[in-house]
Design an enzyme around this catalytic site. Structure first.
Site, PDB file in Angstrom:
ATOM      1  N   LYS A   1     -22.842   3.430  -3.559  1.00 56.09           N
ATOM      2  CA  LYS A   1     -21.914   3.835  -4.621  1.00 56.09           C
ATOM      3  C   LYS A   1     -22.135   3.017  -5.888  1.00 56.09           C
ATOM      4  O   LYS A   1     -22.221   3.556  -6.994  1.00 56.09           O
ATOM      5  CB  LYS A   1     -20.472   3.631  -4.126  1.00 56.09           C
TER       6      LYS A   1
ATOM      7  N   CYS B   1     -20.364   0.338  -0.385  1.00 54.83           N
ATOM      8  CA  CYS B   1     -20.595  -0.374  -1.654  1.00 54.83           C
ATOM      9  C   CYS B   1     -21.969  -0.159  -2.266  1.00 54.83           C
ATOM     10  O   CYS B   1     -22.068   0.356  -3.380  1.00 54.83           O
ATOM     11  CB  CYS B   1     -20.352  -1.861  -1.457  1.00 54.83           C
TER      12      CYS B   1
ATOM     13  N   GLU C   1     -18.621  -6.286   4.845  1.00 59.53           N
ATOM     14  CA  GLU C   1     -17.926  -5.746   6.019  1.00 59.53           C
ATOM     15  C   GLU C   1     -18.512  -6.404   7.263  1.00 59.53           C
ATOM     16  O   GLU C   1     -19.703  -6.694   7.319  1.00 59.53           O
ATOM     17  CB  GLU C   1     -18.092  -4.226   6.096  1.00 59.53           C
TER      18      GLU C   1
ATOM     19  N   ASP D   1       0.865  -1.182   0.000  1.00 53.15           N
ATOM     20  CA  ASP D   1       0.000   0.000   0.000  1.00 53.15           C
ATOM     21  C   ASP D   1       0.900   1.230   0.000  1.00 53.15           C
ATOM     22  O   ASP D   1       1.994   1.206   0.579  1.00 53.15           O
ATOM     23  CB  ASP D   1      -0.907  -0.005   1.240  1.00 53.15           C
TER      24      ASP D   1
ATOM     25  N   ASN E   1     -24.838  -6.391  -6.437  1.00 50.09           N
ATOM     26  CA  ASN E   1     -25.108  -5.348  -5.446  1.00 50.09           C
ATOM     27  C   ASN E   1     -26.412  -4.607  -5.747  1.00 50.09           C
ATOM     28  O   ASN E   1     -27.131  -4.208  -4.827  1.00 50.09           O
ATOM     29  CB  ASN E   1     -23.932  -4.373  -5.359  1.00 50.09           C
TER      30      ASN E   1
HETATM   31  C1  UDX Z   1     -22.200  -5.293   0.328  1.00 46.13           C
HETATM   32  C2  UDX Z   1     -22.476  -6.653  -0.342  1.00 46.13           C
HETATM   33  O1  UDX Z   1     -23.333  -7.414   0.502  1.00 46.13           O
HETATM   34  C3  UDX Z   1     -21.177  -7.397  -0.608  1.00 46.13           C
HETATM   35  O2  UDX Z   1     -21.436  -8.603  -1.303  1.00 46.13           O
HETATM   36  C4  UDX Z   1     -20.255  -6.506  -1.445  1.00 46.13           C
HETATM   37  O3  UDX Z   1     -19.007  -7.146  -1.672  1.00 46.13           O
HETATM   38  C5  UDX Z   1     -20.036  -5.164  -0.750  1.00 46.13           C
HETATM   39  O4  UDX Z   1     -21.307  -4.552  -0.478  1.00 46.13           O
HETATM   40  P1  UDX Z   1     -21.593  -4.483   2.800  1.00 46.13           P
HETATM   41  O5  UDX Z   1     -21.639  -3.109   2.258  1.00 46.13           O
HETATM   42  O6  UDX Z   1     -20.458  -4.878   3.669  1.00 46.13           O
HETATM   43  O7  UDX Z   1     -21.638  -5.570   1.607  1.00 46.13           O
HETATM   44  O8  UDX Z   1     -22.903  -4.700   3.680  1.00 46.13           O
HETATM   45  P2  UDX Z   1     -24.296  -5.450   3.540  1.00 46.13           P
HETATM   46  O9  UDX Z   1     -24.341  -6.545   4.505  1.00 46.13           O
HETATM   47  O10 UDX Z   1     -24.610  -5.766   2.138  1.00 46.13           O
HETATM   48  O11 UDX Z   1     -25.287  -4.285   4.055  1.00 46.13           O
HETATM   49  C6  UDX Z   1     -25.419  -3.070   3.350  1.00 46.13           C
HETATM   50  C7  UDX Z   1     -26.450  -2.198   3.984  1.00 46.13           C
HETATM   51  O12 UDX Z   1     -27.758  -2.743   3.819  1.00 46.13           O
HETATM   52  C8  UDX Z   1     -26.289  -1.985   5.486  1.00 46.13           C
HETATM   53  O13 UDX Z   1     -26.558  -0.649   5.781  1.00 46.13           O
HETATM   54  C9  UDX Z   1     -27.322  -2.900   6.101  1.00 46.13           C
HETATM   55  O14 UDX Z   1     -27.764  -2.480   7.362  1.00 46.13           O
HETATM   56  C10 UDX Z   1     -28.432  -2.802   5.061  1.00 46.13           C
HETATM   57  N1  UDX Z   1     -29.312  -3.996   5.050  1.00 46.13           N
HETATM   58  C11 UDX Z   1     -28.824  -5.208   4.713  1.00 46.13           C
HETATM   59  C12 UDX Z   1     -30.657  -3.848   5.344  1.00 46.13           C
HETATM   60  O15 UDX Z   1     -31.142  -2.739   5.640  1.00 46.13           O
HETATM   61  N2  UDX Z   1     -31.466  -4.946   5.298  1.00 46.13           N
HETATM   62  C13 UDX Z   1     -31.013  -6.186   4.960  1.00 46.13           C
HETATM   63  O16 UDX Z   1     -31.813  -7.130   4.930  1.00 46.13           O
HETATM   64  C14 UDX Z   1     -29.647  -6.321   4.673  1.00 46.13           C
END
Ligand code: UDX
Length: 437
Positions: A272, A269, A160, A30, A216
């Site tokens: 964006k 993610c 995450e 990095d 996504n």
């Molecule tokens: C996401 C994708 O799941 C992952 O596959 C990709 O590589 C990166 O983006 P992440 O951003 O870590 O992962 O979180 P994720 O678990 O997807 O949750 C995203 C958001 O959605 C959070 O704010 C979470 O609270 C919300 N969420 C998720 C809901 O409100 N309801 C749900 O049922 C699931």
């Protein structure tokens, strides 16, 4: 085989730590020297369950940390590109870091005798690997793809808060490319890494890149779908959105995952990637009506919470409001695009007095709001003298709240955006998103 990983964010660092913990010889690179310093002191620069212990093990075995891209490129046979592709000011993907890394890889390759496979793991819009990254490496290395190096796309699907488990057990490994030999070499590497039966899909680079965006976008669509139904449920007495989700989730064509209604999706993610694919669709001449609606519904969720607050408090001006949970999801200290941060911004504009609590994300939040809000030392203290508490992130600690916890509130008004207290018999005014009273 010597492996290099360029970019030590959540994806790169977890991958490097897992590889190193298994004794695979890996250089994690990095350009951020502060980050390098933290990682070499065996500490992850961000909070992520299990990461520190994997990092420690990896550093004691076969993970070397470096800020030297030339050394990484010249010594490695398999180079994973995991630099960030954040949102630019316009909301579109910012490729400057990946372009910069590609140029530096090319320059380093110029006098190298290696012919590495360069694997693009960063999320990039369809076409980027062959139309942007490959030409940049070719130009700066003065070598041709297929002769001086090989290039593949290999998007990841890490969540995450779960990065280690997801790195150890991905649901699918997607490999995009045109050279069968390098695809097979990467497959062989993954087979060795995972031992167990692992699902592969091979395709071209554009399709691999598109799979990530479609994935996504679909997850965001599921969340906005359930949030839309949730708003409807809220207006009908006796309905709970969780039971509705349970009911439809049993249908194998639908599935229960990602049907948890709440304040909307946040994070680095989903927001964006959705914005990028919307802009990309428009530029390509397609009209992304559904995806725009998904975004609009997501924005509405916060407004609903504010409406609920105003309906119950009369006005939020000068009211003491406690926000529980600041990270965009539990088990993370990440506040990027967190709905809690948006809510605080709106409430501050309306002159509310805000107190916040979060098990991990207080420091990050302080860097945004400085002394404009109060940072509580403990969960119980955060509730003292407030007119209302809003539960935003479903941290486990908040599920333990009980009648006694609320005793010092000025008014015992609870707005539970995740319904984590809905089954408790609380002696308070309780409102939850997705539950009709
Ligand atoms: C996401 C994708 O799941 C992952 O596959 C990709 O590589 C990166 O983006 P992440 O951003 O870590 O992962 O979180 P994720 O678990 O997807 O949750 C995203 C958001 O959605 C959070 O704010 C979470 O609270 C919300 N969420 C998720 C809901 O409100 N309801 C749900 O049922 C699931």
């Amino acid at each position: 085989m010597q492996v290099g990983i360029i970019g030590l964010g959540a994806v790169g660092l977890s991958f490097a730590s897992v590889l190193g913990s298994k004794g695979i010889s890996v250089i994690g690179m990095d350009s951020d020297l502060k980050k390098i310093e933290k990682i070499t002191s065996k500490k992850s620069p961000f909070f992520e369950p299990k990461l520190d212990s994997f990092l420690k093990k990896a550093l004691s075995k076969s993970l070397e940390i470096s800020s030297d891209i030339e050394k990484t490129v010249k010594n490695c046979d398999l180079i994973f590109l995991t630099v960030g592709t954040p949102k630019s000011k316009s909301g579109f993907i910012d490729l400057s870091m990946i372009k910069n890394a590609s140029r530096n890889i090319g320059i380093s390759l110029r006098h190298s005798s290696k012919k590495p496979i360069i694997v693009v793991k960063s999320t990039v819009i369809p076409g980027t690997t062959i139309n942007v990254i490959k030409p940049l490496i070719e130009k700066t290395s003065r070598k041709k793809d297929g002769k001086g190096f090989e290039i593949l796309a290999n998007p990841e699907f890490l969540r995450e808060g779960n990065v280690i488990d997801d790195t150890l057990k991905p649901h699918l490994v997607v490999i995009g490319g045109s050279n069968k030999n390098s695809i097979n070499r990467l497959k062989k590497f993954y087979h060795k890494l995972y031992d167990a039966k692992i699902k592969f899909m091979t395709t071209n680079t554009q399709t691999a890149e598109m799979i990530k965006y479609a994935n996504n976008s679909f997850l965001a669509t599921k969340i906005s779908f359930i949030n839309q139904i949730s708003s409807l449920c809220q207006s009908i007495s006796g309905i709970s959105i969780d039971e509705v989700a349970e009911g439809i989730g049993v249908d194998p064509r639908i599935g229960r995952l990602f049907l948890n209604a709440g304040p909307g999706y946040g994070g680095s993610c989903l927001p964006k990637d959705l914005e990028t694919i919307i802009q990309f669709s428009s530029k390509s001449g397609a009209n992304p009506i559904l995806l725009k609606a998904v975004q609009q519904i997501n924005d509405l969720q916060i407004k609903q919470i504010v409406r609920l607050l105003e309906k119950n408090l009369g006005t939020v001006r000068n009211k003491h409001i406690t926000i529980l949970g600041l990270s965009f999801k539990e088990n993370s200290d990440d506040i990027r695009e967190s709905r809690s941060i948006e809510l605080i911004k709106i409430l501050l504009k309306k002159k509310s007095k805000i107190t916040v609590h979060d098990p991990k994300a207080m420091k990050n939040t302080e860097s945004i709001f400085k002394n404009k809000i109060t940072y509580a030392d403990s969960l119980l203290k955060s509730l003292d003298n407030c007119h209302c508490v809003v539960i935003m992130t479903p941290w486990k600690i908040y599920t333990k709240l009980k009648n006694n916890s609320f005793k010092n509130m000025k008014r015992k008004l609870i707005i539970d955006t995740r319904r984590i207290l809905s089954r408790k018999n609380l002696n308070v005014e309780y409102f939850a998103l997705g539950m009709g009273n």
